[in-house]
Design a protein around this motif. Structure first.
Motif, PDB file in Angstrom:
ATOM      1  N   UNK A  69       1.430   5.351  -7.858  1.00 40.54           N
ATOM      2  CA  UNK A  69       0.769   5.507  -9.446  1.00 40.54           C
ATOM      3  C   UNK A  69      -0.672   5.239  -9.462  1.00 40.54           C
ATOM      4  N   UNK A  70      -0.999   3.900  -9.096  1.00 40.61           N
ATOM      5  CA  UNK A  70      -2.451   3.556  -9.406  1.00 40.61           C
ATOM      6  C   UNK A  70      -3.316   4.605  -8.803  1.00 40.61           C
ATOM      7  N   UNK A  71      -2.757   5.226  -7.537  1.00 40.57           N
ATOM      8  CA  UNK A  71      -3.859   6.277  -6.939  1.00 40.57           C
ATOM      9  C   UNK A  71      -3.715   7.626  -7.900  1.00 40.57           C
ATOM     10  N   UNK A  72      -2.695   7.840  -8.487  1.00 43.95           N
ATOM     11  CA  UNK A  72      -2.654   8.946  -9.636  1.00 43.95           C
ATOM     12  C   UNK A  72      -3.315   8.616 -10.584  1.00 43.95           C
ATOM     13  N   UNK A  73      -3.775   7.509 -10.896  1.00 45.01           N
ATOM     14  CA  UNK A  73      -4.559   7.087 -12.269  1.00 45.01           C
ATOM     15  C   UNK A  73      -5.842   7.117 -11.730  1.00 45.01           C
ATOM     16  N   UNK A  74      -6.206   7.585 -10.666  1.00 41.94           N
ATOM     17  CA  UNK A  74      -7.689   7.449  -9.945  1.00 41.94           C
ATOM     18  C   UNK A  74      -8.281   6.293 -10.085  1.00 41.94           C
ATOM     19  N   UNK A  75      -7.681   5.058  -9.975  1.00 46.01           N
ATOM     20  CA  UNK A  75      -8.652   3.865 -10.040  1.00 46.01           C
ATOM     21  C   UNK A  75      -9.332   3.827  -8.534  1.00 46.01           C
ATOM     22  N   UNK A  76     -10.377   2.864  -8.679  1.00 43.47           N
ATOM     23  CA  UNK A  76     -11.291   2.868  -7.538  1.00 43.47           C
ATOM     24  C   UNK A  76     -10.465   1.969  -6.501  1.00 43.47           C
ATOM     25  N   UNK A  77     -10.683   2.038  -5.347  1.00 44.40           N
ATOM     26  CA  UNK A  77     -10.104   1.207  -4.104  1.00 44.40           C
ATOM     27  C   UNK A  77     -10.161  -0.175  -4.308  1.00 44.40           C
ATOM     28  N   UNK A  78     -11.362  -0.705  -4.914  1.00 41.52           N
ATOM     29  CA  UNK A  78     -11.452  -2.160  -5.349  1.00 41.52           C
ATOM     30  C   UNK A  78     -10.263  -2.451  -6.358  1.00 41.52           C
ATOM     31  N   UNK A 122       0.828  -1.388   0.163  1.00 43.01           N
ATOM     32  CA  UNK A 122      -0.066   0.012  -0.076  1.00 43.01           C
ATOM     33  C   UNK A 122       0.912   1.163   0.024  1.00 43.01           C
ATOM     34  N   UNK A 123       2.029   1.255   0.718  1.00 43.30           N
ATOM     35  CA  UNK A 123       2.884   2.485   0.531  1.00 43.30           C
ATOM     36  C   UNK A 123       3.738   2.344  -0.640  1.00 43.30           C
ATOM     37  N   UNK A 124       3.764   1.331  -1.447  1.00 42.91           N
ATOM     38  CA  UNK A 124       4.676   1.283  -2.276  1.00 42.91           C
ATOM     39  C   UNK A 124       4.408   2.338  -3.460  1.00 42.91           C
ATOM     40  N   UNK A 125       5.524   2.662  -4.342  1.00 45.05           N
ATOM     41  CA  UNK A 125       5.457   3.740  -5.236  1.00 45.05           C
ATOM     42  C   UNK A 125       4.360   3.438  -6.458  1.00 45.05           C
ATOM     43  N   UNK A 126       4.238   1.961  -6.734  1.00 47.68           N
ATOM     44  CA  UNK A 126       3.214   1.743  -7.928  1.00 47.68           C
ATOM     45  C   UNK A 126       1.955   1.870  -7.118  1.00 47.68           C
ATOM     46  N   UNK A 177       7.761   2.563  -9.551  1.00 45.21           N
ATOM     47  CA  UNK A 177       6.508   3.154  -9.779  1.00 45.21           C
ATOM     48  C   UNK A 177       5.428   2.326 -10.877  1.00 45.21           C
ATOM     49  N   UNK A 178       6.201   1.275 -11.564  1.00 45.79           N
ATOM     50  CA  UNK A 178       5.336   0.413 -12.033  1.00 45.79           C
ATOM     51  C   UNK A 178       5.032  -0.803 -11.136  1.00 45.79           C
ATOM     52  N   UNK A 179       3.872  -1.211 -11.540  1.00 42.31           N
ATOM     53  CA  UNK A 179       3.537  -2.527 -10.598  1.00 42.31           C
ATOM     54  C   UNK A 179       4.239  -3.780 -11.256  1.00 42.31           C
ATOM     55  N   UNK A 180       5.072  -4.248 -10.344  1.00 38.35           N
ATOM     56  CA  UNK A 180       6.088  -5.560 -10.990  1.00 38.35           C
ATOM     57  C   UNK A 180       5.305  -6.775 -11.384  1.00 38.35           C
ATOM     58  N   UNK A 181       4.061  -6.603 -11.105  1.00 39.32           N
ATOM     59  CA  UNK A 181       3.064  -8.064 -11.232  1.00 39.32           C
ATOM     60  C   UNK A 181       2.179  -7.831 -12.290  1.00 39.32           C
ATOM     61  N   UNK A 182       2.231  -6.684 -13.236  1.00 36.74           N
ATOM     62  CA  UNK A 182       1.236  -6.646 -14.124  1.00 36.74           C
ATOM     63  C   UNK A 182       1.985  -6.255 -15.509  1.00 36.74           C
ATOM     64  N   UNK A 183       1.560  -6.578 -16.543  1.00 36.28           N
ATOM     65  CA  UNK A 183       2.101  -6.253 -17.911  1.00 36.28           C
ATOM     66  C   UNK A 183       1.710  -4.789 -18.007  1.00 36.28           C
ATOM     67  N   UNK A 206      13.130   3.563 -20.480  1.00 34.49           N
ATOM     68  CA  UNK A 206      11.653   2.953 -21.083  1.00 34.49           C
ATOM     69  C   UNK A 206      10.420   2.969 -19.968  1.00 34.49           C
ATOM     70  N   UNK A 207      11.034   2.777 -18.700  1.00 35.80           N
ATOM     71  CA  UNK A 207       9.862   2.724 -17.901  1.00 35.80           C
ATOM     72  C   UNK A 207       9.225   4.271 -17.837  1.00 35.80           C
ATOM     73  N   UNK A 208      10.161   5.051 -17.694  1.00 38.29           N
ATOM     74  CA  UNK A 208       9.809   6.519 -17.363  1.00 38.29           C
ATOM     75  C   UNK A 208       8.962   7.070 -18.436  1.00 38.29           C
ATOM     76  N   UNK A 209       9.385   6.441 -19.678  1.00 38.63           N
ATOM     77  CA  UNK A 209       8.445   6.776 -21.028  1.00 38.63           C
ATOM     78  C   UNK A 209       7.016   6.114 -20.860  1.00 38.63           C
ATOM     79  N   UNK A 210       7.185   4.965 -20.398  1.00 38.52           N
ATOM     80  CA  UNK A 210       5.919   4.161 -20.054  1.00 38.52           C
ATOM     81  C   UNK A 210       4.963   4.888 -19.211  1.00 38.52           C
TER      82      UNK A 210
END
Lengths: 323, 622, 255
Positions: free
Chosen positions: A220-229, A213-217, B396-402, B453-457
Motif C-alpha cells: 500500500x505504501x508503495x502504491x502511495x509512491x512514498x520514498x524508500x526512506x 517488506x512483503x506485507x500488504x501494508x 493493507x493498512x499499517x497497524x503501527x500508524x494512525x 471501514x478499513x476499505x473505505x479508508x
C-alpha cells in the motif's frame, strides 16, 4: 470489533503481571529454602568438612537457626528476606547481602553493556541486510550473512569467550584477560556476552524486516509512491520492533545467565564467580542467597520487558485482554 | 510441499554435511571408548602439559594424558547425556502439554500458567538448584537439563495440540463419529509429531552446549568421568601453555552442537518444503522504442499494448494484454483464480515485485511512457495521478500508524502539504467516504476499524491527491455483501464527481456488471473478450458465456442446472500453443488446439478471441 | 426420515462477564427431504447454527431434534456436516479412500473388502473417478476436495446434511458444479439439508425455504422465491438489493 481505550485495561494488565511476579518469587523463595533443608545429609557438616569438631558444627547450626522446627525456620527465613537479610555463608558466616552488594555491580555492568550493544546494533543491521537482500537480491551477501550469524548462533558464550581469550590474550596479547584493570578489560567480556545474542537478534530483525517488506501494508505504501526512506523507517521499522524486542526481552534472561560462565572465564569480580566458587565449596548458605538474587533479577527483568512491550504495543495487550 | 523439494532440502550441501557430521559423531561415540579409552586414561608424569608433537598429536594435559584421545573418548558421555536429557525432557514436556487438553478449560489455563512461570526460569539457575539438591554429578545434571527442557516442549505441544484441536479436520472427524482413540492416533499425533521431532533434534544440540557449560562450571560431570565440558574447564587454566587442552574439546562441542542444530533446521526446511527456491531473474529493463506520434490520443488515459509479465522460472501469468482506459471510465477485469487479472492490474500500477519482468509494446499513462522508468521517476509520475486500492483491507493498512497519518503522508510527500493541513485534508477525505466522526476516527489505529471501514479508508487514501486513475484489486472480496455495495458506490462516486477513471479487478462478473461500463474477460493470462456491460447478455466467447451461466442470481431458473465448465484452467506453466480454453470448450474444433486465436476487434469497440464464436455472432446478427 | 426441528436455540461463547451471546433463541424447521437455506453476513451466527446442529457447539438453551429425537452431540451419525474450507477439513495425512473407509468402518456393518467398493461408489456419486481414493488431499483441487468431503459425509448415511459455506472458497465455475451436485444428491438420496451461505443468490438457487439470520436472530423465513421476490423485513430487503444483478437482455443500464 470495537475496542475501548484502556487505562483500566493497562492497569489490570500491570496488576496481573505483578501478581504473577509475586507468585513466581514466592515459588523461588520456597525452592531456595527447600534446597538447603531437604538436601540429603547435613549441609553444615558438608560445608565445614569432615574434620571439623562436632561442637563447631553444632554451634554454627545453632547460630544459623538450623536446629529449629522447619516451619519456624521458614517463617524466620521469609522475615529475614523482607528485612533484606539474605542469610549467611555456612563456611565463614559472612552476610550474603554484603557479598551481593559488593559483587552485583560487576555483573550488572557487564550485562547492561552487552545488552546495550546488542539492542543498538541488531535492528539497524537486520533492517539494512533485509533491504539489501529483499526479493532475492544479492544472494552472496545473504549467504555470507546467514553463514556468519548461524556460526555464532551455534557457539555458546563461554566457548566464544575461550576463543577470544585464545586469540586476543594468548596469541596476540591485545586485551587483558582477568579482572578489571581499566576500560580495556571490558572489551573481551562484553564481546563474549554480546556477540551470540547479537547474531541471533540481527537474524530475527532481518527476518522480521523481510516479512514487513512483503506485507500488504508496505505494498500500500508503495502504491502511495512514498520514498524508500519513508517506507523503510515509517512503515517497516515500527512493525519489526515489537517482535524483535519480544525476543530481545527473552534474551535478557539468557544474558544474565551466560554472564556466570563468562565471569568464570575472565575471572570477573561479579556474582557469577562467587556462586561458582561457593558451589565448589558446597557453601549452601551463600548459594541459596545468590541463586535467589539471580532468580529475582531474572524475573524482574522479564516483568520490565513485558510491561515495556505492553506499553509499546497496545495491540498485543488488548488481544490478550480479549482472549 | 512437493516431495521433490523435500528431497532437495536433504540432499542440499547443508543437509548432506549435517547428516554426515551427525553420523560421524554417533560412530565416534560407539567406537572411541573401546579403541582409545585406555590411552586416554594413561597418566604420564613425564609428559605433562606438552604441546602437539609425535605420539600426542594435540599434546597432553596436566597429568600427561593424550588430549586427542580424551576428546574423542568423551564423545560418548557428552552425546549420551544430551540425548537422554533431551528425550526425557521431550517426553515429559509433550505429556504435560497434551494431557490438559483432555480436561476442562480451567485445568488448561492452570497448566499454561505453570508452564509460563517455569519457562521464565533460566536453564542454568534451574540446573544449579537441581545440582545442589541432588548433589553435583552426571545424573543430577542430566535431570536438571531435562527439567529445563520440559516447559518449552510442553509449550510447543500445547500450541500444536491446540491448533490441531481447533482444526476443521478434527471437527469433521468428531461429526463423522470417529472414535476418540482413532482421533488421537490418526488425526492429532501425526499432525503434531513432525514439529516435535524436529524440536527434539534441534534441542539435542542445545542440550549438549548446556551440559558442557555445567561441567565447565564444575557442577556437572565429576572425575574420574569426563565430558568435553569438564575437559574445557580444566584446560582453560593451561591455555597459555597448552591451548589445545581447551581448544580441542571446544571444537568438538561446537561441531556437535552445529551438526545437530543444522540437521534439525534442514529437516524443518524439508518439512516446510521451501528448500529449492529458484534464484529470481532480474527484471530486464529494456530501452523502449519511442512512441509514434499518431499513437498519442488525448482521449485515452491509459494505453496498454502487448503487456507480458514473466515471473522467475519463466512462468508467464500475463500474455499479450492490450487495452485502453478513457478518462472517467470504469473498466472491469474479470476472471477466475489464475487468470492473470490481478497481475495485470499490479503490472500497470508498477507494484509487482522486482523479480517479475514486465514487458510492454506500449504502456502510456496520461501522456507519459511508463516503460523503462526508474522507481524514482515512477514515483514522481504516478504519485499524484494514480491511486491504488488493495484487496485485503485487514492487512493493507499499517497497524503501527494512525489511519489519519497514513492518509496525510500522501499529500505531505507528494505535494509538500504542511502536516496540519494534510491532516485536515485526511479528515475531509474520510468524511468523503462517509466515515462517521472523522476527526476521532482519523486519530485511531487500523485495529479499531471494522473491515468495511478499513476499505473505505483505503479508498479515501487512494483519493488523497484526486488521481486520474484508481486501480482496485478485488476491493470487495473480503467484505460482506451489504458493505460491498457501499464500497463500490464510493468508486462510482469518484468517477461521477471528480472524473476519476478506475480499473476494478474481480472474480464476480455480476458485481462488475453493476459498476463498470466495460468488461475485460481474462482467461489463462489473456483477454478473451472485451465487451460493454450493456451487451453482456449477448456475450460471444464460450468462456464468458459459461461464466455468466455458472453464477446464480436472483432470477436464475431453479429447475435447471447451472452451467459448468468441465476440467480446470491450465496453470501458467501449462500454457500451450493453442487456445488455452479449448480443452474445456463446447465449441472447440481441432484447429483451436494449434493456434492461440488473436483478439480481433469487432464493431463498436468490442473485441473477441474466438473465431468460431465470431462466426456465430456474425450469423446471428445477420 | 429427516425432519429437523430447532427450538429456542441459544449459544453463548465465553464465560461470566465476558460471555457473548451469538444466537438468541432461534427456531428453524427443515421438513423431511427439504432444503432450508440460511443466509446471513459475518457475525450473524450462521456458522454457529451449523456447528450446533452438528453437535460441535453445546447450546446454552433450546433443543435440536431430528425426527423428534434430540441430536446427541457430535457423535450422532444422523447429522453430517460439510465444512467451508476443503483445504482444512480433510486430514492432510490420510488418503481420500482411507478417510472414507474409516467412516464406513464406524457406521456400517460392511466387511473390510466391501468398504473399498463402497468408497468407490460414493466417489462416483460425487462424480469423482475411483482412482482418487489413492490420492492425498494435497494432490487435489479445491473443487475435488469439496466433493471428497461430501462423499465422506455421505458415508455415514446421514439423514441430515449441514453445508456451511461450502462454495465460498471456490471459483464461480467450480461452485456451479458443486451446487449442481448437491441438487442431484438430494434428488437421488432424498436427504434433508441445512444449506448455509452469505450469498443470497446461491441460497435461493439451492433451497426450498430460506431463513435470514441477522445478529443472532432469525428476522424472516419463507419459501425461497417469495422471500426474495417480496422481502418484508428491512434487513432482508437490504440483502436482496445488495445482490449484484446481471443485465437481462434488453436492459438499459442507468448511470
Amino acid at each position: 470489533m470495537k475496542v475501548k481505550r484502556v487505562p483500566a485495561g493497562a492497569a489490570a494488565f500491570l496488576a496481573r503481571r505483578l501478581a504473577r511476579l509475586l507468585v513466581a518469587v514466592l515459588v523461588v523463595v520456597t525452592i531456595s529454602f527447600a534446597m538447603v533443608h531437604l538436601t540429603p545429609g547435613d549441609p553444615i557438616r558438608t560445608a565445614l568438612g569432615p574434620t571439623a569438631p562436632e561442637e563447631l558444627v553444632a554451634a554454627r547450626r545453632a547460630a544459623l537457626g538450623l536446629d529449629q522446627p522447619l516451619l519456624t525456620q521458614y517463617a524466620a527465613y521469609i522475615r529475614g528476606l523482607l528485612t533484606g537479610d539474605l542469610g549467611h555463608s555456612f563456611v565463614n558466616g559472612q552476610s550474603v547481602a554484603e557479598v551481593v552488594a559488593t559483587r552485583l555491580p560487576g555483573t550488572v555492568q557487564l550485562a547492561a553493556l552487552s545488552l546495550g550493544l546488542v539492542l543498538l546494533l541488531a535492528v539497524p543491521t537486520g533492517l539494512l541486510v533485509a533491504v539489501l537482500t529483499r526479493d532475492g537480491r544479492r544472494r552472496g551477501l545473504e549467504l555470507g550473512y546467514t553463514a556468519v550469524t548461524s556460526f555464532f548462533h551455534a557457539i555458546p558464550e563461554y566457548l566464544l569467550a575461550v576463543g577470544l581469550v585464545f586469540l586476543f590474550a594468548v596469541t596476540w596479547p591485545v586485551f587483558p584477560v582477568a579482572g578489571i584493570t581499566g576500560p580495556s578489560s571490558y572489551v573481551l567480556p562484553v564481546l563474549s556476552l554480546a556477540i551470540v545474542p547479537l547474531a541471533v537478534l540481527t537474524r530475527i530483525a532481518r527476518a522480521e524486516s523481510l516479512r514487513a517488506l512483503g506485507a500488504d501494508y508496505v505494498r500500500t505504501a508503495r502504491g502511495k509512491r512514498l520514498s524508500p526512506r519513508l517506507i523503510y523507517f515509517r512503515h517497516v521499522l515500527p512493525n519489526t520492533l515489537t517482535a524483535v524486542l519480544t525476543l530481545g526481552g527473552t534474551m535478557v534472561t539468557g544474558l544474565i545467565v551466560s554472564s556466570v560462565l563468562v565471569e568464570k572465564v575472565f575471572n570477573w569480580p561479579g556474582l557469577g564467580s562467587v556462586i561458582v566458587q561457593s558451589i565448589e565449596l558446597q557453601d549452601y548458605g551463600l548459594v541459596q542467597g545468590i541463586t535467589l538474587v539471580y532468580a529475582v533479577v531474572v524475573l524482574v527483568a522479564n516483568l520490565i520487558v513485558d510491561v515495556l512491550l505492553g506499553l509499546l504495543d497496545r495491540r498485543t495487550t488488548l488481544r490478550e485482554e480479549a482472549a | 510441499m512437493s516431495n521433490r523439494s523435500r528431497r532437495a532440502a536433504l540432499t542440499g550441501p547443508l543437509g548432506v554435511a549435517s547428516l554426515i557430521l551427525v553420523a560421524a559423531f554417533v560412530v565416534l561415540a560407539v567406537v572411541a571408548p573401546p579403541l582409545w579409552g585406555e590411552r586416554a586414561d594413561l597418566v604420564d608424569p613425564g609428559a605433562m602439559n606438552q604441546g602437539p608433537g609425535p605420539g600426542h598429536p594435540l599434546g597432553t594435559d596436566n597429568l600427561g594424558r593424550d588430549i586427542l584421545a580424551r576428546a574423542l573418548v568423551a564423545t560418548r558421555l557428552s552425546l549420551a547425556m544430551a540425548l537422554v536429557a533431551t528425550l526425557a525432557g521431550a517426553v515429559a514436556g509433550t505429556a504435560l502439554g497434551v494431557l490438559p487438553t483432555a480436561f476442562g478449560p480451567r485445568v488448561r489455563r492452570w497448566f499454561a500458567a505453570v508452564i509460563d512461570v517455569w519457562l521464565a526460569f533460566p536453564v542454568l539457575l534451574l540446573a544449579m538448584f537441581v545440582a545442589i539438591m541432588l548433589g553435583t554429578g552426571t545424573t543430577a545434571s542430566v535431570i536438571a537439563l531435562a527439567l529445563t527442557m520440559v516447559p518449552s516442549f510442553a509449550r510447543l505441544a500445547q500450541t500444536l495440540s491446540a491448533s490441531v484441536g481447533g482444526s476443521e479436520y478434527l471437527a469433521a472427524a468428531k461429526v463423522l463419529g470417529i472414535p476418540r482413540h482413532r482421533q488421537l492416533l490418526r488425526y492429532v499425533l501425526p499432525n503434531i509429531a513432525e514439529p516435535l521431532i524436529l524440536n527434539t533434534t534441534i534441542s539435542v544440540g542445545g542440550g549438549l552446549l548446556a551440559l558442557s557449560s555445567l561441567s565447565f562450571l564444575g557442577i556437572g560431570v565429576k572425575a574420574p568421568d569426563y565430558d568435553w565440558g569438564r575437559m574445557l574447564g580444566e584446560g582453560l587454566s593451561a591455555i597459555y601453555t597448552t591451548p589445545t587442552a581447551a581448544l580441542a574439546p571446544a571444537v568438538m562441542i561446537v561441531l556437535a552442537g552445529v551438526a545437530f542444530s543444522m540437521l534439525g533446521e534442514t529437516l524443518a526446511k524439508a518439512v516446510r518444503g521451501d528448500a529449492g527456491s529458484t534464484a529470481p531473474r532480474r527484471a530486464v529493463r529494456e530501452r523502449p522504442a519511442p512512441l509514434a506520434a499518431e499513437e498519442r490520443d488525448d482521449d485515452v488515459l491509459l494505453d496498454v499494448a502487448g503487456l507480458r509479465v514473466t515471473f522467475p522460472g519463466g512462468v508467464t501469468p500475463v500474455r499479450e494484454v492490450t487495452f485502453r482506459v478513457r478518462p472517467g471510465e470504469i473498466v472491469g477485469i474479470v476472471g477466475e483464480s489464475g487468470s492473470g487479472k490481478s497481475v495485470t492490474a499490479l503490472a500497470v500500477a508498477g507494484l509487482l515485485p522486482a523479480s517479475a519482468a514486465v514487458h510492454a509494446d506500449r504502456l502510456t499513462f496520461d501522456g507519459h511512457d511508463l516503460r523503462g522508468r526508474t522507481e524514482a521517476e515512477l514515483r514522481g509520475l504516478l504519485g499524484t495521478r494514480l491511486g491504488f486500492v488493495p484487496q485485503d483491507p485487514m492487512t493493507s493498512l499499517n497497524p503501527a500508524l494512525r489511519v489519519g497519518r497514513q492518509l496525510a503522508e500522501v499529500v505531505e510527500h507528494h505535494s509538500g502539504t504542511p502536516r496540519a493541513s494534510a491532516w485536515r485534508l485526511a479528515v475531509e477525505r474520510l468524511a468523503g467516504v462517509r466515515i462517521a466522526d472523522p476527526e476521532r476516527r482519523a486519530a485511531q489505529f487500523p485495529h479499531e476499524y471494522s473491515g468495511g471501514m478499513r476499505q473505505r479508508a483505503l479508498i479515501a487514501m487512494a483519493q488523497m491527491e484526486r488521481p486520474k486513475l484508481i486501480i482496485a484489486d478485488e476491493p470487495t472480496t473480503a467484505l460482506d455483501v451489504t458493505v460491498q455495495r457501499h464500497v463500490l458506490r464510493l468508486i462510482a462516486e469518484a468517477s461521477r464527481e471528480h472524473g476519476t477513471a478506475a480499473i476494478v479487478v474481480s472474480h464476480d462478473i455480476a458485481l462488475l456488471a453493476g459498476l463498470c461500463t466495460r468488461l475485460l474477460v481474462m482467461y489463462s493470462g489473456r483477454i478473451v473478450e472485451e465487451i460493454d456491460v450493456a451487451a453482456l447478455p449477448r456475450a460471444a466467447h464460450p468462456y464468458t458465456r459459461a461464466l455468466l451461466g455458472a453464477l446464480p442470481d436472483l432470477d436464475t431458473d431453479r429447475s435447471l442446472p447451472l452451467t459448468t465448465i468441465p476440467g480446470r484452467p491450465p496453470t501458467p506453466a501449462e500454457f500451450g500453443a493453442g487456445c488455452a480454453f479449448a480443452p474445456r470448450c463446447g465449441l472447440a474444433a481441432p484447429e483451436c488446439e494449434d493456434d492461440d486465436p488473436p483478439l480481433l476487434t469487432l464493431d463498436g469497440g468490442r473485441r473477441l478471441a474466438c473465431p468460431r464464436a465470431h462466426k456465430e455472432t456474425v450469423h446471428g446478427n445477420a | 426420515m429427516g425432519t429437523l426441528e430447532i427450538r429456542g436455540l441459544t449459544v453463548r461463547y465465553g464465560r461470566g462477564r465476558s460471555a457473548v451471546t451469538v444466537l438468541h433463541g432461534i427456531d428453524l424447521d427443515v421438513p423431511d427431504g427439504g432444503v432450508l437455506g440460511l443466509v446471513g453476513e459475518s457475525g450473524s451466527g450462521k456458522s454457529t447454527v451449523a456447528r450446533a446442529v452438528a453437535g460441535l457447539v453445546r447450546p446454552a438453551a433450546g433443543s435440536i431434534r431430528l425426527d423428534g429425537v434430540e441430536v446427541r452431540g457430535a457423535a450422532d451419525r444422523r447429522v453430517q456436516m460439510v465444512f467451508q474450507d476443503p483445504y482444512a477439513s480433510l486430514n492432510p495425512r490420510m488418503a481420500v479412500g482411507e478417510s472414507i473407509e474409516e467412516v464406513l468402518a464406524v457406521h456400517t456393518p460392511l466387511a473390510r473388502r466391501d468398504r473399498a467398493a463402497e468408497a468407490a461408489r460414493l466417489l462416483d456419486l460425487v462424480r469423482l473417478p475411483a482412482q482418487v481414493a489413492g490420492r492425498h488431499p494435497g494432490d487435489l483441487s479445491g473443487g475435488m476436495r469439496q466433493r471428497v468431503a461430501i462423499a465422506r459425509a455421505l458415508a455415514a448415511r446421514p439423514e441430515m446434511l449441514v453445508a456451511d459455506e461450502i462454495t465460498s472458497a471456490l471459483d464461480a465455475s467450480v461452485q456451479a458444479a458443486v451446487l449442481n451436485l448437491l441438487r442431484d444428491i438430494r434428488r437421488e438420496l432424498g436427504l434433508s439439508m441445512l444449506f448455509i451461505s452469505h450469498n443470497l443468490a446461491v441460497v435461493r438457487y439451492v433451497s426450498d425455504d430460506v431463513a435470514v439470520l441477522n445478529l443472532g436472530r432469525v428476522v424472516e423465513t419463507g419459501p425461497a422465491d417469495a422471500l426474495v421476490g417480496s422481502p418484508r423485513h428491512p434487513y432482508t430487503r437490504e440483502l436482496v438489493d445488495a445482490v449484484p444483478r446481471l443485465p437481462a437482455p434488453g436492459d438499459h443500464l442507468a448511470g
